[in-house]
Design a protein around this motif. Structure first.
Motif, PDB file in Angstrom:
ATOM      1  N   ARG A  76       0.865  -1.137   0.032  1.00 13.49           N
ATOM      2  CA  ARG A  76       0.040   0.072   0.070  1.00 13.49           C
ATOM      3  C   ARG A  76       0.857   1.362  -0.016  1.00 13.49           C
ATOM      4  NH1 ARG A  76      -3.000  -1.526   3.490  1.00 13.49           N
ATOM      5  NH2 ARG A  76      -4.844  -2.571   2.522  1.00 13.49           N
ATOM      6  N   ALA A  77       1.801   1.314   0.615  1.00 10.36           N
ATOM      7  CA  ALA A  77       2.816   2.543   0.733  1.00 10.36           C
ATOM      8  C   ALA A  77       3.486   2.793  -0.570  1.00 10.36           C
ATOM      9  CB  ALA A  77       4.060   1.947   1.768  1.00 10.36           C
ATOM     10  N   ALA A  78       3.633   1.694  -1.418  1.00 13.83           N
ATOM     11  CA  ALA A  78       4.119   1.991  -2.690  1.00 13.83           C
ATOM     12  C   ALA A  78       3.083   2.805  -3.660  1.00 13.83           C
ATOM     13  CB  ALA A  78       4.689   0.652  -3.488  1.00 13.83           C
ATOM     14  N   LEU A  79       1.876   2.728  -3.376  1.00 17.75           N
ATOM     15  CA  LEU A  79       0.855   3.236  -4.125  1.00 17.75           C
ATOM     16  C   LEU A  79       0.819   4.851  -4.083  1.00 17.75           C
ATOM     17  CD1 LEU A  79      -2.027   0.729  -3.583  1.00 17.75           C
ATOM     18  CD2 LEU A  79      -0.790   1.138  -5.745  1.00 17.75           C
ATOM     19  N   PRO A  80       0.289   5.709  -5.147  1.00 17.18           N
ATOM     20  CA  PRO A  80       0.380   7.148  -5.109  1.00 17.18           C
ATOM     21  C   PRO A  80      -0.617   7.339  -4.039  1.00 17.18           C
ATOM     22  CG  PRO A  80       0.118   6.377  -7.387  1.00 17.18           C
ATOM     23  CD  PRO A  80       0.154   5.168  -6.593  1.00 17.18           C
ATOM     24  N   GLY A  81      -0.320   8.572  -3.489  1.00 20.71           N
ATOM     25  CA  GLY A  81      -1.431   9.082  -2.015  1.00 20.71           C
ATOM     26  C   GLY A  81      -2.949   9.077  -2.227  1.00 20.71           C
ATOM     27  N   PRO A  82      -3.324   9.401  -3.416  1.00 14.79           N
ATOM     28  CA  PRO A  82      -4.985   9.300  -3.340  1.00 14.79           C
ATOM     29  C   PRO A  82      -5.591   7.864  -3.665  1.00 14.79           C
ATOM     30  CG  PRO A  82      -3.946  10.924  -4.827  1.00 14.79           C
ATOM     31  CD  PRO A  82      -2.714  10.100  -4.300  1.00 14.79           C
ATOM     32  N   GLU A 123      14.073  -1.255 -12.657  1.00 17.99           N
ATOM     33  CA  GLU A 123      13.155  -0.148 -11.781  1.00 17.99           C
ATOM     34  C   GLU A 123      12.151   0.458 -12.630  1.00 17.99           C
ATOM     35  OE1 GLU A 123      15.779   3.194 -10.351  1.00 17.99           O
ATOM     36  OE2 GLU A 123      17.017   1.864  -9.518  1.00 17.99           O
ATOM     37  N   LEU A 124      12.461   0.383 -13.992  1.00 19.70           N
ATOM     38  CA  LEU A 124      11.525   0.750 -14.899  1.00 19.70           C
ATOM     39  C   LEU A 124      10.087  -0.150 -14.933  1.00 19.70           C
ATOM     40  CD1 LEU A 124      10.389   2.588 -17.402  1.00 19.70           C
ATOM     41  CD2 LEU A 124      11.805   1.137 -18.891  1.00 19.70           C
ATOM     42  N   LEU A 125      10.541  -1.505 -14.841  1.00 23.77           N
ATOM     43  CA  LEU A 125       9.547  -2.334 -14.776  1.00 23.77           C
ATOM     44  C   LEU A 125       8.549  -2.081 -13.724  1.00 23.77           C
ATOM     45  CD1 LEU A 125       8.296  -5.165 -15.755  1.00 23.77           C
ATOM     46  CD2 LEU A 125       9.833  -6.207 -14.174  1.00 23.77           C
ATOM     47  N   GLU A 126       9.269  -1.996 -12.549  1.00 24.62           N
ATOM     48  CA  GLU A 126       8.580  -1.623 -11.148  1.00 24.62           C
ATOM     49  C   GLU A 126       7.406  -0.316 -11.527  1.00 24.62           C
ATOM     50  OE1 GLU A 126       9.168  -0.267  -6.544  1.00 24.62           O
ATOM     51  OE2 GLU A 126      10.894  -1.440  -7.784  1.00 24.62           O
ATOM     52  N   GLU A 127       8.210   0.716 -11.917  1.00 23.97           N
ATOM     53  CA  GLU A 127       7.394   1.981 -12.229  1.00 23.97           C
ATOM     54  C   GLU A 127       6.175   1.673 -13.094  1.00 23.97           C
ATOM     55  OE1 GLU A 127       9.586   5.393 -13.623  1.00 23.97           O
ATOM     56  OE2 GLU A 127      11.048   5.064 -11.892  1.00 23.97           O
ATOM     57  N   GLU A 128       6.508   0.970 -14.196  1.00 23.08           N
ATOM     58  CA  GLU A 128       5.457   0.596 -15.095  1.00 23.08           C
ATOM     59  C   GLU A 128       4.061  -0.134 -14.559  1.00 23.08           C
ATOM     60  OE1 GLU A 128       7.481  -1.049 -18.619  1.00 23.08           O
ATOM     61  OE2 GLU A 128       8.020   0.884 -19.321  1.00 23.08           O
ATOM     62  N   ILE A 129       4.504  -1.091 -13.581  1.00 27.59           N
ATOM     63  CA  ILE A 129       3.879  -2.114 -12.970  1.00 27.59           C
ATOM     64  C   ILE A 129       2.985  -0.995 -12.275  1.00 27.59           C
ATOM     65  CG2 ILE A 129       3.364  -3.759 -11.287  1.00 27.59           C
ATOM     66  CD1 ILE A 129       5.673  -5.328 -12.836  1.00 27.59           C
ATOM     67  N   LEU A 130       3.585  -0.269 -11.336  1.00 28.06           N
ATOM     68  CA  LEU A 130       2.828   0.498 -10.435  1.00 28.06           C
ATOM     69  C   LEU A 130       1.847   1.541 -11.084  1.00 28.06           C
ATOM     70  CD1 LEU A 130       5.455   1.338  -7.764  1.00 28.06           C
ATOM     71  CD2 LEU A 130       3.490   0.258  -7.384  1.00 28.06           C
ATOM     72  N   ALA A 131       2.311   2.035 -12.198  1.00 28.29           N
ATOM     73  CA  ALA A 131       1.477   2.987 -12.838  1.00 28.29           C
ATOM     74  C   ALA A 131       0.018   2.275 -13.444  1.00 28.29           C
ATOM     75  CB  ALA A 131       2.199   3.642 -14.066  1.00 28.29           C
ATOM     76  N   GLY A 166       6.450  18.027  -8.892  1.00 35.27           N
ATOM     77  CA  GLY A 166       5.006  18.476  -8.286  1.00 35.27           C
ATOM     78  C   GLY A 166       3.872  18.093  -9.274  1.00 35.27           C
ATOM     79  N   ILE A 167       3.969  18.198 -10.576  1.00 30.98           N
ATOM     80  CA  ILE A 167       2.742  17.644 -11.392  1.00 30.98           C
ATOM     81  C   ILE A 167       2.719  15.993 -11.130  1.00 30.98           C
ATOM     82  CG2 ILE A 167       2.549  17.629 -14.006  1.00 30.98           C
ATOM     83  CD1 ILE A 167       4.233  19.990 -14.253  1.00 30.98           C
ATOM     84  N   ALA A 168       3.863  15.334 -11.279  1.00 30.69           N
ATOM     85  CA  ALA A 168       3.851  13.805 -11.440  1.00 30.69           C
ATOM     86  C   ALA A 168       2.990  13.438 -10.042  1.00 30.69           C
ATOM     87  CB  ALA A 168       4.941  13.336 -11.293  1.00 30.69           C
ATOM     88  N   ALA A 169       3.405  14.269  -8.761  1.00 31.46           N
ATOM     89  CA  ALA A 169       2.691  13.830  -7.448  1.00 31.46           C
ATOM     90  C   ALA A 169       1.150  14.251  -7.665  1.00 31.46           C
ATOM     91  CB  ALA A 169       3.302  14.658  -6.359  1.00 31.46           C
ATOM     92  N   ALA A 170       0.826  15.315  -8.163  1.00 33.35           N
ATOM     93  CA  ALA A 170      -0.567  15.686  -8.196  1.00 33.35           C
ATOM     94  C   ALA A 170      -1.444  14.827  -9.149  1.00 33.35           C
ATOM     95  CB  ALA A 170      -0.831  16.959  -8.897  1.00 33.35           C
ATOM     96  N   VAL A 171      -0.892  14.081  -9.929  1.00 24.88           N
ATOM     97  CA  VAL A 171      -1.663  13.136 -10.724  1.00 24.88           C
ATOM     98  C   VAL A 171      -1.530  11.811 -10.293  1.00 24.88           C
ATOM     99  CG1 VAL A 171      -1.951  14.898 -12.549  1.00 24.88           C
ATOM    100  CG2 VAL A 171      -0.212  13.124 -12.678  1.00 24.88           C
ATOM    101  N   GLY A 172      -0.547  11.428  -9.442  1.00 24.66           N
ATOM    102  CA  GLY A 172      -0.370  10.209  -8.759  1.00 24.66           C
ATOM    103  C   GLY A 172       0.471   9.163  -9.573  1.00 24.66           C
ATOM    104  N   ILE A 173       1.483   9.555 -10.334  1.00 21.99           N
ATOM    105  CA  ILE A 173       2.347   8.810 -11.088  1.00 21.99           C
ATOM    106  C   ILE A 173       3.873   9.178 -10.763  1.00 21.99           C
ATOM    107  CG2 ILE A 173       0.743   8.425 -12.959  1.00 21.99           C
ATOM    108  CD1 ILE A 173       2.045  10.399 -14.551  1.00 21.99           C
ATOM    109  N   SER A 174       4.880   8.577 -11.427  1.00 21.97           N
ATOM    110  CA  SER A 174       6.324   9.033 -11.064  1.00 21.97           C
ATOM    111  C   SER A 174       6.612  10.088 -12.085  1.00 21.97           C
ATOM    112  CB  SER A 174       7.198   7.787 -11.084  1.00 21.97           C
ATOM    113  OG  SER A 174       7.321   7.236 -12.356  1.00 21.97           O
ATOM    114  N   GLU A 175       7.605  10.639 -11.825  1.00 21.30           N
ATOM    115  CA  GLU A 175       8.322  11.921 -12.695  1.00 21.30           C
ATOM    116  C   GLU A 175       8.713  10.960 -14.105  1.00 21.30           C
ATOM    117  OE1 GLU A 175      11.582  15.392 -12.638  1.00 21.30           O
ATOM    118  OE2 GLU A 175      10.875  14.509 -10.971  1.00 21.30           O
TER     119      GLU A 175
END
Length: 190
Positions: A76-82, A123-131, A166-175
């Protein structure tokens, strides 16, 4: 990837209290139809369908004919805040075959492909999976993220502290994911 014969699996309140998962799990059925019993009822998950569940809520799964499935467990901690703070008392069923849910189909392909061969960039695989996992949870797509980012920029363009972070954080994805979204649209974040 999980393959098994006919069986039942349960996560009961006592077990959850003793070993909390602090995770959200997506199951992608490849073979075998299963029943997913939860506090509000029962869902049937057939091949080409999946279900997202909070692993810290009681459930029971049953497979009369066995199964083959992909399982993605995200802390759960790896998911974007919202998405992290979203209360999900009911499992979310989804389709991942066909074109009805492109994020779920892409996530299944990505995980299946990673299991078939060793990715060069973990790392890229992890980012894509999370998104993609986030997209499945909210029922959206990367196009929704791009639109949300563009809207955030339009509304906040005069802020001196406006940044890609800031933009990435606002929409819930990585930079990094934000940069890829803009590149796929033929633009850059700046």
């Amino acid at each position: 990837q999980v393959t098994g014969s006919a069986h039942r699996v349960a996560r009961r309140p006592l077990h959850i209290a003793q070993t909390p998962a602090s995770s959200v799990v997506a199951y992608f059925a490849l073979r075998g139809t299963g029943q997913f019993f939860h506090l509000d009822g029962c869902e049937t998950v057939a091949p080409g369908q999946g279900i997202v569940v909070d692993a810290d809520l009681p459930f029971e799964r049953g497979f009369a004919q066995g199964l083959s499935e992909l399982v993605v467990k995200v802390p759960r901690a790896a998911l974007p805040g919202p998405v992290r703070s979203r209360n999900r008392p009911r499992p979310l069923a989804f389709e991942f075959s066909g074109t009805s849910n492109p994020a779920a189909a892409a996530l299944a392909r990505l995980v299946g492909g990673a299991l078939a061969g060793r990715p060069s960039d973990w790392e890229l695989l992890e980012e894509e999976i999370l998104a993609l996992f986030t997209d499945v949870m909210v029922g959206g797509s990367t196009l929704d993220h791009l639109g949300a980012a563009e809207e955030f920029i339009r509304t906040n363009y005069q802020r001196p502290d406006l940044s890609a972070t800031g933009i990435a954080a606002a929409v819930g994805i990585s930079e990094r994911q934000l940069s890829r979204l803009f590149a796929s649209a033929g633009r850059t974040v700046p």
